[in-house]
Design a protein around this motif. Structure first.
Motif, PDB file in Angstrom:
ATOM      1  N   LYS A 176       0.827  -1.201   0.000  1.00 54.45           N
ATOM      2  CA  LYS A 176       0.000   0.000   0.000  1.00 54.45           C
ATOM      3  C   LYS A 176       0.864   1.254   0.000  1.00 54.45           C
ATOM      4  O   LYS A 176       0.610   2.212  -0.736  1.00 54.45           O
ATOM      5  CB  LYS A 176      -0.935  -0.007   1.215  1.00 54.45           C
ATOM      6  CG  LYS A 176      -2.050  -1.035   1.142  1.00 54.45           C
ATOM      7  CD  LYS A 176      -2.942  -0.955   2.380  1.00 54.45           C
ATOM      8  CE  LYS A 176      -4.069  -1.979   2.299  1.00 54.45           C
ATOM      9  NZ  LYS A 176      -4.929  -1.925   3.515  1.00 54.45           N
ATOM     10  N   GLU A 177       1.900   1.225   0.838  1.00 56.89           N
ATOM     11  CA  GLU A 177       2.813   2.365   0.901  1.00 56.89           C
ATOM     12  C   GLU A 177       3.576   2.510  -0.419  1.00 56.89           C
ATOM     13  O   GLU A 177       3.797   3.621  -0.914  1.00 56.89           O
ATOM     14  CB  GLU A 177       3.796   2.170   2.053  1.00 56.89           C
ATOM     15  CG  GLU A 177       4.712   3.360   2.321  1.00 56.89           C
ATOM     16  CD  GLU A 177       3.979   4.542   2.906  1.00 56.89           C
ATOM     17  OE1 GLU A 177       4.559   5.643   2.900  1.00 56.89           O
ATOM     18  OE2 GLU A 177       2.837   4.382   3.365  1.00 56.89           O
ATOM     19  N   ALA A 178       3.954   1.378  -1.004  1.00 57.03           N
ATOM     20  CA  ALA A 178       4.683   1.403  -2.269  1.00 57.03           C
ATOM     21  C   ALA A 178       3.834   1.999  -3.380  1.00 57.03           C
ATOM     22  O   ALA A 178       4.325   2.805  -4.191  1.00 57.03           O
ATOM     23  CB  ALA A 178       5.125  -0.016  -2.642  1.00 57.03           C
ATOM     24  N   TYR A 179       2.558   1.631  -3.458  1.00 57.26           N
ATOM     25  CA  TYR A 179       1.661   2.188  -4.477  1.00 57.26           C
ATOM     26  C   TYR A 179       1.523   3.698  -4.303  1.00 57.26           C
ATOM     27  O   TYR A 179       1.481   4.449  -5.282  1.00 57.26           O
ATOM     28  CB  TYR A 179       0.287   1.520  -4.393  1.00 57.26           C
ATOM     29  CG  TYR A 179       0.242   0.138  -5.004  1.00 57.26           C
ATOM     30  CD1 TYR A 179       0.592  -0.071  -6.344  1.00 57.26           C
ATOM     31  CD2 TYR A 179      -0.149  -0.965  -4.249  1.00 57.26           C
ATOM     32  CE1 TYR A 179       0.554  -1.333  -6.898  1.00 57.26           C
ATOM     33  CE2 TYR A 179      -0.184  -2.239  -4.806  1.00 57.26           C
ATOM     34  CZ  TYR A 179       0.167  -2.418  -6.126  1.00 57.26           C
ATOM     35  OH  TYR A 179       0.135  -3.682  -6.688  1.00 57.26           O
ATOM     36  N   ALA A 209       2.740   6.312  -7.078  1.00 53.89           N
ATOM     37  CA  ALA A 209       1.739   7.184  -7.701  1.00 53.89           C
ATOM     38  C   ALA A 209       2.230   8.624  -7.742  1.00 53.89           C
ATOM     39  O   ALA A 209       2.008   9.345  -8.718  1.00 53.89           O
ATOM     40  CB  ALA A 209       0.419   7.096  -6.940  1.00 53.89           C
ATOM     41  N   PHE A 210       2.921   9.057  -6.688  1.00 51.26           N
ATOM     42  CA  PHE A 210       3.438  10.429  -6.640  1.00 51.26           C
ATOM     43  C   PHE A 210       4.450  10.669  -7.756  1.00 51.26           C
ATOM     44  O   PHE A 210       4.378  11.667  -8.478  1.00 51.26           O
ATOM     45  CB  PHE A 210       4.090  10.694  -5.280  1.00 51.26           C
ATOM     46  CG  PHE A 210       4.803  12.011  -5.199  1.00 51.26           C
ATOM     47  CD1 PHE A 210       4.100  13.190  -5.000  1.00 51.26           C
ATOM     48  CD2 PHE A 210       6.188  12.069  -5.325  1.00 51.26           C
ATOM     49  CE1 PHE A 210       4.765  14.410  -4.943  1.00 51.26           C
ATOM     50  CE2 PHE A 210       6.859  13.284  -5.268  1.00 51.26           C
ATOM     51  CZ  PHE A 210       6.143  14.461  -5.072  1.00 51.26           C
ATOM     52  N   GLU A 211       5.395   9.757  -7.913  1.00 50.44           N
ATOM     53  CA  GLU A 211       6.422   9.929  -8.941  1.00 50.44           C
ATOM     54  C   GLU A 211       5.847   9.800 -10.342  1.00 50.44           C
ATOM     55  O   GLU A 211       6.211  10.555 -11.245  1.00 50.44           O
ATOM     56  CB  GLU A 211       7.539   8.914  -8.739  1.00 50.44           C
ATOM     57  CG  GLU A 211       8.664   9.056  -9.754  1.00 50.44           C
ATOM     58  CD  GLU A 211       9.854   8.188  -9.420  1.00 50.44           C
ATOM     59  OE1 GLU A 211      10.517   7.704 -10.368  1.00 50.44           O
ATOM     60  OE2 GLU A 211      10.144   7.993  -8.219  1.00 50.44           O
ATOM     61  N   LEU A 212       4.936   8.844 -10.533  1.00 46.33           N
ATOM     62  CA  LEU A 212       4.340   8.651 -11.851  1.00 46.33           C
ATOM     63  C   LEU A 212       3.516   9.858 -12.275  1.00 46.33           C
ATOM     64  O   LEU A 212       3.507  10.242 -13.448  1.00 46.33           O
ATOM     65  CB  LEU A 212       3.467   7.392 -11.843  1.00 46.33           C
ATOM     66  CG  LEU A 212       4.236   6.072 -11.752  1.00 46.33           C
ATOM     67  CD1 LEU A 212       3.295   4.919 -11.472  1.00 46.33           C
ATOM     68  CD2 LEU A 212       5.031   5.824 -13.031  1.00 46.33           C
ATOM     69  N   SER A 263       8.122   0.154  -4.489  1.00 44.29           N
ATOM     70  CA  SER A 263       7.688   1.329  -5.252  1.00 44.29           C
ATOM     71  C   SER A 263       8.526   1.507  -6.509  1.00 44.29           C
ATOM     72  O   SER A 263       8.002   1.864  -7.569  1.00 44.29           O
ATOM     73  CB  SER A 263       7.770   2.598  -4.389  1.00 44.29           C
ATOM     74  OG  SER A 263       9.109   2.988  -4.133  1.00 44.29           O
ATOM     75  N   ARG A 264       9.853   1.243  -6.416  1.00 46.35           N
ATOM     76  CA  ARG A 264      10.720   1.361  -7.596  1.00 46.35           C
ATOM     77  C   ARG A 264      10.326   0.322  -8.649  1.00 46.35           C
ATOM     78  O   ARG A 264      10.368   0.592  -9.851  1.00 46.35           O
ATOM     79  CB  ARG A 264      12.196   1.159  -7.218  1.00 46.35           C
ATOM     80  CG  ARG A 264      12.753   2.065  -6.145  1.00 46.35           C
ATOM     81  CD  ARG A 264      12.396   3.507  -6.320  1.00 46.35           C
ATOM     82  NE  ARG A 264      12.800   4.036  -7.608  1.00 46.35           N
ATOM     83  CZ  ARG A 264      12.442   5.230  -8.059  1.00 46.35           C
ATOM     84  NH1 ARG A 264      11.651   5.998  -7.328  1.00 46.35           N
ATOM     85  NH2 ARG A 264      12.845   5.654  -9.237  1.00 46.35           N
ATOM     86  N   PHE A 265       9.920  -0.867  -8.207  1.00 47.31           N
ATOM     87  CA  PHE A 265       9.535  -1.918  -9.146  1.00 47.31           C
ATOM     88  C   PHE A 265       8.174  -1.623  -9.774  1.00 47.31           C
ATOM     89  O   PHE A 265       7.954  -1.913 -10.952  1.00 47.31           O
ATOM     90  CB  PHE A 265       9.521  -3.269  -8.426  1.00 47.31           C
ATOM     91  CG  PHE A 265      10.876  -3.914  -8.378  1.00 47.31           C
ATOM     92  CD1 PHE A 265      11.132  -5.088  -9.049  1.00 47.31           C
ATOM     93  CD2 PHE A 265      11.915  -3.333  -7.669  1.00 47.31           C
ATOM     94  CE1 PHE A 265      12.385  -5.676  -9.028  1.00 47.31           C
ATOM     95  CE2 PHE A 265      13.171  -3.900  -7.632  1.00 47.31           C
ATOM     96  CZ  PHE A 265      13.416  -5.077  -8.317  1.00 47.31           C
TER      97      PHE A 265
END
Length: 240
Positions: free
Chosen positions: A5-8, A12-15, A102-104
Motif C-alpha cells: 500500500k505504501e509502495a503504491y 503514484a506520486f512519482e508517476l 515502489s521502484r519496481f
C-alpha cells in the motif's frame, strides 16, 4: 500488505510527476516501434541480421529512459550514484521493502505499456508473423517476452539502489556491459541461427504449454531476485 500500500502511494506520486514526459515518450515509442516493425518481414526472411539487436535495445533499454531526469540514476555526492528519491525516502519512516516495491511498480508502469506497444505492433505490421502465430501461440509469445522483461529488464529497477562507485569502477562496468551485450548477441547468433525473436516464436509455436510454464516461473523468479538484489545493495551503500 502495508508495504505494498505504501509502495503504491509512493509510486503514484512519482508517476504523476512524470506523466507529461511519459505521454510524449509513449507517442514517440509507438511511432518508432511501428517504423521498426515495417522491416520485420525482411528479418523473418533472413535478410536483416541486426534486427534482433535493434529490437532488444528498444524492448529492454528505451523504457528505462522515459522517466524525468530527477527520477533517474545520477551522481549525488562524492562517489555516490543513485536515484535522489531513494536517498530522500530513507530519511523518512518508510521501510526499505516499501521503497523497493515502489521502484519496481514504477519500472513496471514505465516499461510494460511501451513493450506491449511493440508486441502488439508485430501482428499488425507483419503478415509473416500473422501466418506463423495462432490465437493460442501468440499469447504464449507475449508471455515469454513479458517474462524476459522482468527477468532481464528489471535489473534497471534494482540498479536504482545505486552504490558508492569510483570512476574506474564505472568505466569497467560500462566495458563489462558492452562486452556482455556483445557476448550474448554472439551466442544468440550461434544458438539461434535464424534470430532470437524467431527462436521465441518457434518455442511458442512448438511447445506452447511448456514455454508458458517456464516463462511464468522465469518471471516470478526474476521479480523476487531483483528485489532481493536491490535490498542487499541498499544495505551496503553509504547514502550519507
Amino acid at each position: 500488505m502495508n508495504d505494498w500500500k505504501e509502495a503504491y502511494r509512493l509510486a503514484a506520486f512519482e508517476l504523476k510527476a512524470s506523466m507529461k514526459s511519459f505521454l510524449l515518450i509513449l507517442a514517440f515509442y509507438t511511432a518508432m516501434s511501428l517504423t521498426v516493425m515495417m522491416s520485420f518481414d525482411i528479418y523473418l526472411k533472413g535478410d536483416f541480421r541486426y534486427f534482433d539487436l535493434l529490437y532488444l535495445l528498444i524492448f529492454f533499454l528505451f523504457p528505462a529512459w522515459m522517466k524525468n531526469k530527477e527520477f533517474q540514476m545520477q551522481k549525488l555526492s562524492g562517489d555516490l550514484w543513485t536515484v535522489p528519491s531513494v536517498v530522500m525516502l530513507q530519511q523518512l519512516p518508510i521501510s526499505k521493502e516499501a521503497i523497493i516495491k515502489s521502484r519496481f511498480i514504477i519500472h513496471a508502469v514505465c516499461s510494460f505499456p511501451l513493450q506491449l506497444v511493440l508486441l502488439i505492433a508485430m501482428p499488425i505490421m507483419s503478415e509473416e508473423f500473422r501466418n506463423y502465430m495462432t490465437p493460442v501461440t501468440y499469447p504464449v509469445f507475449v508471455l515469454i517476452w513479458l517474462s524476459l522483461a522482468i527477468a532481464i529488464g528489471f535489473i534497471m529497477a534494482a540498479s536504482e539502489a545505486g552504490g558508492n562507485f569510483k570512476k574506474k569502477a564505472i568505466v569497467m562496468s560500462f566495458i563489462y556491459v558492452l562486452g556482455g551485450t556483445a557476448a550474448v548477441f554472439f551466442l544468440v547468433a550461434v544458438i539461434a541461427n535464424d534470430g532470437f525473436i524467431l527462436l521465441t516464436m518457434q518455442l511458442a509455436a512448438d511447445w506452447p504449454f511448456l514455454s508458458g510454464i517456464i516463462a511464468i516461473v522465469l518471471g516470478i523468479a526474476g521479480w523476487k531476485y531483483w528485489q532481493w538484489d536491490m535490498k542487499k545493495m541498499m544495505k551496503k551503500t553509504d547514502y550519507l
